[in-house]
Design an enzyme around this catalytic site. Structure first.
Site, PDB file in Angstrom:
ATOM      1  N   HIS A 129       0.829  -1.209   0.000  1.00 38.01           N
ATOM      2  CA  HIS A 129       0.000   0.000   0.000  1.00 38.01           C
ATOM      3  C   HIS A 129       0.862   1.256   0.000  1.00 38.01           C
ATOM      4  CE1 HIS A 129      -3.152  -2.717   1.489  1.00 38.01           C
ATOM      5  NE2 HIS A 129      -4.038  -1.756   1.340  1.00 38.01           N
ATOM      6  N   ASN A 160       8.106  -3.797   3.448  1.00 41.85           N
ATOM      7  CA  ASN A 160       6.694  -3.530   3.687  1.00 41.85           C
ATOM      8  C   ASN A 160       6.263  -3.906   5.104  1.00 41.85           C
ATOM      9  OD1 ASN A 160       3.908  -3.049   3.089  1.00 41.85           O
ATOM     10  ND2 ASN A 160       3.628  -5.213   2.620  1.00 41.85           N
ATOM     11  N   ASP A 259      15.076  17.780   0.543  1.00 41.89           N
ATOM     12  CA  ASP A 259      15.906  18.235  -0.590  1.00 41.89           C
ATOM     13  C   ASP A 259      16.497  17.054  -1.367  1.00 41.89           C
ATOM     14  OD1 ASP A 259      15.533  20.964  -0.315  1.00 41.89           O
ATOM     15  OD2 ASP A 259      17.288  21.253   0.972  1.00 41.89           O
ATOM     16  N   GLU A 262      13.794  15.458  -3.396  1.00 38.46           N
ATOM     17  CA  GLU A 262      13.488  16.338  -4.545  1.00 38.46           C
ATOM     18  C   GLU A 262      14.559  16.190  -5.628  1.00 38.46           C
ATOM     19  OE1 GLU A 262      13.000  20.254  -2.816  1.00 38.46           O
ATOM     20  OE2 GLU A 262      10.825  19.957  -2.619  1.00 38.46           O
ATOM     21  N   ASP A 268       8.851  19.049  -6.673  1.00 37.49           N
ATOM     22  CA  ASP A 268       8.912  20.095  -5.651  1.00 37.49           C
ATOM     23  C   ASP A 268       7.902  19.735  -4.571  1.00 37.49           C
ATOM     24  OD1 ASP A 268       9.140  22.264  -4.030  1.00 37.49           O
ATOM     25  OD2 ASP A 268       8.496  23.757  -5.511  1.00 37.49           O
ATOM     26  N   GLN A 278      10.269  26.553   3.343  1.00 37.84           N
ATOM     27  CA  GLN A 278      10.670  25.300   2.670  1.00 37.84           C
ATOM     28  C   GLN A 278      12.170  25.085   2.751  1.00 37.84           C
ATOM     29  OE1 GLN A 278       9.320  23.909  -1.360  1.00 37.84           O
ATOM     30  NE2 GLN A 278       7.976  25.693  -1.244  1.00 37.84           N
ATOM     31  N   GLU A 282      13.254  21.691   4.524  1.00 38.26           N
ATOM     32  CA  GLU A 282      13.614  20.649   3.535  1.00 38.26           C
ATOM     33  C   GLU A 282      15.090  20.271   3.599  1.00 38.26           C
ATOM     34  OE1 GLU A 282      12.156  21.930  -0.286  1.00 38.26           O
ATOM     35  OE2 GLU A 282      10.088  21.464   0.274  1.00 38.26           O
TER      36      GLU A 282
HETATM   37 MN    MN Z   1       9.932  21.801  -1.941  1.00 41.46          MN
END
Ligand code: MN
Ligand code: MN
Length: 291
Positions: A129, A160, A259, A262, A268, A278, A282
């Site tokens: 899931h 999992n 970060d 990302e 983002d 952020q 982040e």
């Molecule tokens: Mn971001």
């Protein structure tokens, strides 16, 4: 006899009252802005309040699927979501038992291959899931929605059942302590190691086995105007795990920065949070409690 029942009822009511008081504990990290009070009621909020990480829309590789229980970017070429985003608070949790009705998501466009539950059979990977069954137990419809195959990835069993299960359980301890969470889970890359060894795809190439599985969790005390209450001190937990059977059950050892996720995905995350906030939340690796 009547008195016995009356005493039982009273005991039940008292017990219920005691468990309710857990919700009234002063949040450990009260934040200004919006409404936060020690007895704030948990609500069901917008799954995409933190933003749409990949600007999902109508593209077949980045297709926005919006359900009452969660929102996702679905990738029809991978046969899995890119990411799933959901709000979690005690307002989503009740006593509905696990429905276990794994099935194809017939709401996907007919031009997409609709992954079947049997596509994972014998693969050595779990039907893992994204939005967990135990996060959606208020109604049968809510719980059943988590068993759509569009909410699944081929996930190595120990990942999992141990690492990820422990992290999911920890999230629910946070909501039981009076918090609400925004959770974004995703996966990327190709190739993982399950019980039957390394595989890059299942179902004759229709389902890609991801290489990495990540999650980002924003923790707020229950309250309203959630995005406005996020500050540089808001707890954000980012985790990135390998999709393999050789994995530690300790999710905390896989903590990373938003970060880094990302950079790996090109998304983002938390894009609705002011950029100056952020950049702080982040770049930080969570060092909070893990149980
Ligand atoms: Mn971001
Ligand atoms: Mn809220």
């Amino acid at each position: 006899m009547k008195n016995v029942y009356r005493s039982l009822l009273l005991a039940l009511l008292l017990g219920f009252g005691a468990s309710c008081s857990v919700e009234e504990v002063e949040p450990s990290n009260p934040i200004n802005g919006g409404t936060t009070s020690s007895d704030a009621t948990a609500t069901q909020d917008n799954h995409l309040a933190m933003g749409n990480p990949s600007a999902a829309g109508s593209s077949y590789s980045n297709y926005l699927v919006s359900k009452p229980q969660y929102v996702m970017s679905y990738n029809s070429y991978r046969g899995t979501p890119n990411w799933v985003s959901w709000h979690l608070s005690s307002a989503w949790v009740g006593s509905t038992p696990r429905q276990d009705d794994f099935r194809a998501d017939t709401s996907l466009p007919s031009s997409f291959y609709r992954v079947q539950s049997s596509d994972y059979t014998g693969s050595g990977f779990d039907r893992g899931h994204n939005c967990p069954s135990a996060d959606r137990t208020l109604t049968v419809a809510d719980n059943s929605a988590t068993f759509l195959m569009s909410n699944m990835i081929p996930q190595a069993g120990p990942n999992n059942q141990q690492t990820w299960a422990n992290l999911e359980n920890y999230c629910r301890t946070l909501i039981n302590a009076g918090n609400e969470l925004y959770v974004i889970m995703g996966s990327y890359g190709k190739g993982g190691t399950g019980l039957n060894g390394y595989k890059e795809t299942l179902a004759a190439g229709k389902v890609t086995v991801p290489n990495r599985i990540w999650k980002v969790i924003v923790v707020l005390p229950n309250g309203s105007s959630d995005i406005s209450r996020i500050t540089t001190s808001t707890r954000v937990i980012a985790v990135n795990t390998p999709n393999t059977t050789s994995i530690s059950s300790t999710w905390g050892s896989y903590r990373t920065t938003v970060d880094a996720i990302e950079a790996a995905t090109g998304y983002d995350l938390l894009s609705n949070v002011p950029a100056s906030v952020q950049s702080t939340i982040e770049a930080r690796v969570d060092s909070g409690s893990t149980q």
